[in-house]
Design an enzyme around this catalytic site. Structure first.
Site, PDB file in Angstrom:
ATOM      1  N   LYS A  43       5.299  -2.234  -3.261  1.00 20.80           N
ATOM      2  CA  LYS A  43       5.002  -3.620  -3.670  1.00 20.80           C
ATOM      3  C   LYS A  43       4.233  -3.576  -4.992  1.00 20.80           C
ATOM      4  O   LYS A  43       4.418  -4.394  -5.872  1.00 20.80           O
ATOM      5  CB  LYS A  43       4.195  -4.286  -2.555  1.00 20.80           C
ATOM      6  CG  LYS A  43       3.269  -5.391  -2.962  1.00 20.80           C
ATOM      7  CD  LYS A  43       3.995  -6.681  -3.075  1.00 20.80           C
ATOM      8  CE  LYS A  43       3.098  -7.902  -3.197  1.00 20.80           C
ATOM      9  NZ  LYS A  43       1.857  -7.766  -3.915  1.00 20.80           N
ATOM     10  N   ASP A  44       3.338  -2.571  -5.106  1.00 21.43           N
ATOM     11  CA  ASP A  44       2.571  -2.359  -6.339  1.00 21.43           C
ATOM     12  C   ASP A  44       3.160  -1.139  -7.043  1.00 21.43           C
ATOM     13  O   ASP A  44       2.557  -0.064  -7.081  1.00 21.43           O
ATOM     14  CB  ASP A  44       1.087  -2.152  -5.995  1.00 21.43           C
ATOM     15  CG  ASP A  44       0.518  -3.353  -5.281  1.00 21.43           C
ATOM     16  OD1 ASP A  44       0.137  -4.313  -5.941  1.00 21.43           O
ATOM     17  OD2 ASP A  44       0.490  -3.345  -4.028  1.00 21.43           O
ATOM     18  N   GLY A  57       2.390  -4.947   5.853  1.00 18.97           N
ATOM     19  CA  GLY A  57       2.629  -4.020   4.729  1.00 18.97           C
ATOM     20  C   GLY A  57       1.652  -2.858   4.776  1.00 18.97           C
ATOM     21  O   GLY A  57       2.038  -1.689   4.632  1.00 18.97           O
ATOM     22  N   HIS A  58       0.384  -3.173   4.987  1.00 18.48           N
ATOM     23  CA  HIS A  58      -0.633  -2.114   5.085  1.00 18.48           C
ATOM     24  C   HIS A  58      -0.361  -1.222   6.296  1.00 18.48           C
ATOM     25  O   HIS A  58      -0.426   0.006   6.215  1.00 18.48           O
ATOM     26  CB  HIS A  58      -2.026  -2.722   5.251  1.00 18.48           C
ATOM     27  CG  HIS A  58      -2.486  -3.572   4.107  1.00 18.48           C
ATOM     28  ND1 HIS A  58      -2.634  -4.941   4.191  1.00 18.48           N
ATOM     29  CD2 HIS A  58      -2.833  -3.243   2.833  1.00 18.48           C
ATOM     30  CE1 HIS A  58      -3.079  -5.415   3.045  1.00 18.48           C
ATOM     31  NE2 HIS A  58      -3.194  -4.419   2.196  1.00 18.48           N
ATOM     32  N   SER A 103      -2.148  -9.981   0.741  1.00 16.79           N
ATOM     33  CA  SER A 103      -3.369 -10.653   1.194  1.00 16.79           C
ATOM     34  C   SER A 103      -3.539 -11.968   0.441  1.00 16.79           C
ATOM     35  O   SER A 103      -4.083 -12.936   0.966  1.00 16.79           O
ATOM     36  CB  SER A 103      -4.582  -9.763   0.943  1.00 16.79           C
ATOM     37  OG  SER A 103      -4.342  -8.481   1.483  1.00 16.79           O
ATOM     38  N   GLN A 122       1.268   0.543  -9.905  1.00 15.04           N
ATOM     39  CA  GLN A 122       0.110   1.253  -9.345  1.00 15.04           C
ATOM     40  C   GLN A 122       0.549   2.603  -8.760  1.00 15.04           C
ATOM     41  O   GLN A 122      -0.116   3.630  -8.958  1.00 15.04           O
ATOM     42  CB  GLN A 122      -0.520   0.381  -8.262  1.00 15.04           C
ATOM     43  CG  GLN A 122      -1.555   1.069  -7.419  1.00 15.04           C
ATOM     44  CD  GLN A 122      -2.236   0.095  -6.460  1.00 15.04           C
ATOM     45  OE1 GLN A 122      -3.029  -0.726  -6.897  1.00 15.04           O
ATOM     46  NE2 GLN A 122      -1.928   0.161  -5.180  1.00 15.04           N
ATOM     47  N   LEU A 169      -5.744  -7.259   6.203  1.00 16.06           N
ATOM     48  CA  LEU A 169      -4.551  -6.445   6.421  1.00 16.06           C
ATOM     49  C   LEU A 169      -3.372  -7.225   6.986  1.00 16.06           C
ATOM     50  O   LEU A 169      -3.535  -8.161   7.759  1.00 16.06           O
ATOM     51  CB  LEU A 169      -4.896  -5.285   7.364  1.00 16.06           C
ATOM     52  CG  LEU A 169      -6.017  -4.383   6.866  1.00 16.06           C
ATOM     53  CD1 LEU A 169      -6.279  -3.260   7.867  1.00 16.06           C
ATOM     54  CD2 LEU A 169      -5.696  -3.808   5.497  1.00 16.06           C
ATOM     55  N   GLY A 189       2.009   1.548  -1.280  1.00 14.64           N
ATOM     56  CA  GLY A 189       3.184   0.693  -1.160  1.00 14.64           C
ATOM     57  C   GLY A 189       3.850   0.447  -2.502  1.00 14.64           C
ATOM     58  O   GLY A 189       3.173   0.330  -3.530  1.00 14.64           O
TER      59      GLY A 189
HETATM   60  P1  AMP Z   1      -4.051  -3.892  -1.286  1.00 10.37           P
HETATM   61  O1  AMP Z   1      -4.879  -4.112  -0.066  1.00 10.37           O
HETATM   62  O2  AMP Z   1      -3.325  -5.112  -1.736  1.00 10.37           O
HETATM   63  O3  AMP Z   1      -4.802  -3.189  -2.381  1.00 10.37           O
HETATM   64  O4  AMP Z   1      -2.907  -2.896  -0.851  1.00 10.37           O
HETATM   65  C1  AMP Z   1      -3.185  -1.657  -0.266  1.00 10.37           C
HETATM   66  C2  AMP Z   1      -1.920  -0.848  -0.174  1.00 10.37           C
HETATM   67  O5  AMP Z   1      -0.947  -1.561   0.576  1.00 10.37           O
HETATM   68  C3  AMP Z   1      -1.289  -0.576  -1.550  1.00 10.37           C
HETATM   69  O6  AMP Z   1      -0.751   0.744  -1.565  1.00 10.37           O
HETATM   70  C4  AMP Z   1      -0.206  -1.613  -1.623  1.00 10.37           C
HETATM   71  O7  AMP Z   1       0.868  -1.247  -2.450  1.00 10.37           O
HETATM   72  C5  AMP Z   1       0.237  -1.682  -0.174  1.00 10.37           C
HETATM   73  N1  AMP Z   1       0.896  -2.955   0.109  1.00 10.37           N
HETATM   74  C6  AMP Z   1       0.425  -4.196  -0.136  1.00 10.37           C
HETATM   75  N2  AMP Z   1       1.339  -5.117   0.229  1.00 10.37           N
HETATM   76  C7  AMP Z   1       2.411  -4.443   0.691  1.00 10.37           C
HETATM   77  C8  AMP Z   1       3.681  -4.830   1.211  1.00 10.37           C
HETATM   78  N3  AMP Z   1       4.050  -6.095   1.327  1.00 10.37           N
HETATM   79  N4  AMP Z   1       4.546  -3.858   1.597  1.00 10.37           N
HETATM   80  C9  AMP Z   1       4.195  -2.545   1.491  1.00 10.37           C
HETATM   81  N5  AMP Z   1       3.010  -2.124   1.015  1.00 10.37           N
HETATM   82  C10 AMP Z   1       2.130  -3.056   0.614  1.00 10.37           C
END
Ligand code: AMP
Length: 282
Positions: free
Chosen positions: A140-141, A27-28, A177, A144, A24, A138
């Site tokens: 960022k994706d 962003g998370h 990550s 998704q 984490l 987020g």
């Molecule tokens: P992940 O662990 O990469 O699957 O991300 C989990 C959640 O965190 C997803 O909804 C992502 O879009 C969000 N997320 C990942 N990186 C960021 C970021 N830099 N800013 C905002 N949300 C993020």
């Protein structure tokens, strides 16, 4: 988790969920804060979902540190952390998958076949298991986020979605990550990604460039870094993700770029009407 989720729901307590793959970062944690006032119990899941990785992708080396994740979550006010293992999420004989057809096809979908099927499936599983009433994702994706919004609409899921803007490092690189994979040199080269998006934003605001010119300009900035290799640079409609050719009012610039062997994605909504509507309401 199913029992806890069901019993909370029975007692009228609303569960908010932030689905993650762990390792984490801010962003998370920003998504966890988005749940403030929307639920009674804040939860996060930490699960590196095998079915959203393709052959030859990085599931084996995906960074993991569950103890640190749990600590950070608790410190950030998370009341409940769900860390299932792959066999409880997909027990022997598991057969059901969710395919959001149109929105899963362009951008990352072209290069990661089956990825969004894996994402939609795990998110629906997490919604069902946790009985959450709100879930945060987020931008960022971005693709998704749209895929999940479509699934929620199409399947009449009783889950409110909230979306958070991309949290960046001080030099502009979107937190991820996967940034942990980058060498010092690749990390510096990767600064060209937010720089290219900023360049696109400023030129789109002036309204003097066509989508093709914006795309070429972004590619040029990215390719000025020998360690970067763009996989795609696309200018697409913010809702349909279809390519845009005419005047730029409000479009999504989405990029996937290799920094060495690490694949990074980033995006930016640009244009004179660029305020992102996903941030307002799902
Ligand atoms: P992940 O662990 O990469 O699957 O991300 C989990 C959640 O965190 C997803 O909804 C992502 O879009 C969000 N997320 C990942 N990186 C960021 C970021 N830099 N800013 C905002 N949300 C993020």
């Amino acid at each position: 988790m199913t029992e806890i989720g069901a019993s909370l729901k029975r007692n009228g307590e609303r569960l908010g969920l932030v689905p993650t793959m762990g390792y984490l970062h801010e962003g998370h944690l920003s998504l966890l804060r988005l749940l403030d006032g929307k639920c009674d119990i804040k939860s996060a899941s930490v699960f590196v979902n095998p079915i959203q990785f393709g052959k030859g992708e990085d599931i084996e080396r995906y960074p993991r540190d569950e103890a640190r994740d749990v600590e950070r979550l608790v410190q950030s006010g998370c009341n409940l952390v769900f860390c299932p293992d792959a066999t409880s999420m997909y027990p022997r004989g598991y057969q059901t998958y969710v395919d959001v057809t149109g929105l899963s096809e362009p951008l990352c979908g072209k290069y990661r076949p089956g990825h969004f099927r894996g994402v939609a499936t795990v998110v629906l599983r997490l919604f069902q298991i946790t009985h959450c009433s709100t879930a945060a994702f987020g931008l960022k994706d971005y693709q998704q986020a749209l895929v999940i919004r479509q699934m929620v609409r199409d399947l009449n899921l009783d889950v409110e979605l909230v979306f958070g803007s991309t949290i960046r490092e001080p030099d502009g690189l979107a937190m991820s990550s996967r940034n942990a994979y980058l060498s010092k040199e690749e990390r510096i080269a990767a600064q060209a990604i937010p720089r290219a998006l900023k360049w696109a934003e400023s030129h789109a605001d002036k309204g003097n460039k066509t989508p093709v010119e914006i795309r070429n300009g972004i590619n040029e900035i990215l390719m000025s870094e020998p360690l970067l290799k763009p996989q795609y640079v696309e200018i697409v409609d913010v809702d349909t993700l279809m390519p845009v050719s005419g005047e730029i009012r409000r479009v999504l610039v989405a990029v996937a770029v290799y920094a060495g062997s690490t694949r990074l994605i980033d995006n930016q909504v640009i244009g004179p009407e660029s305020e992102c509507n996903l941030l307002k309401k799902a």
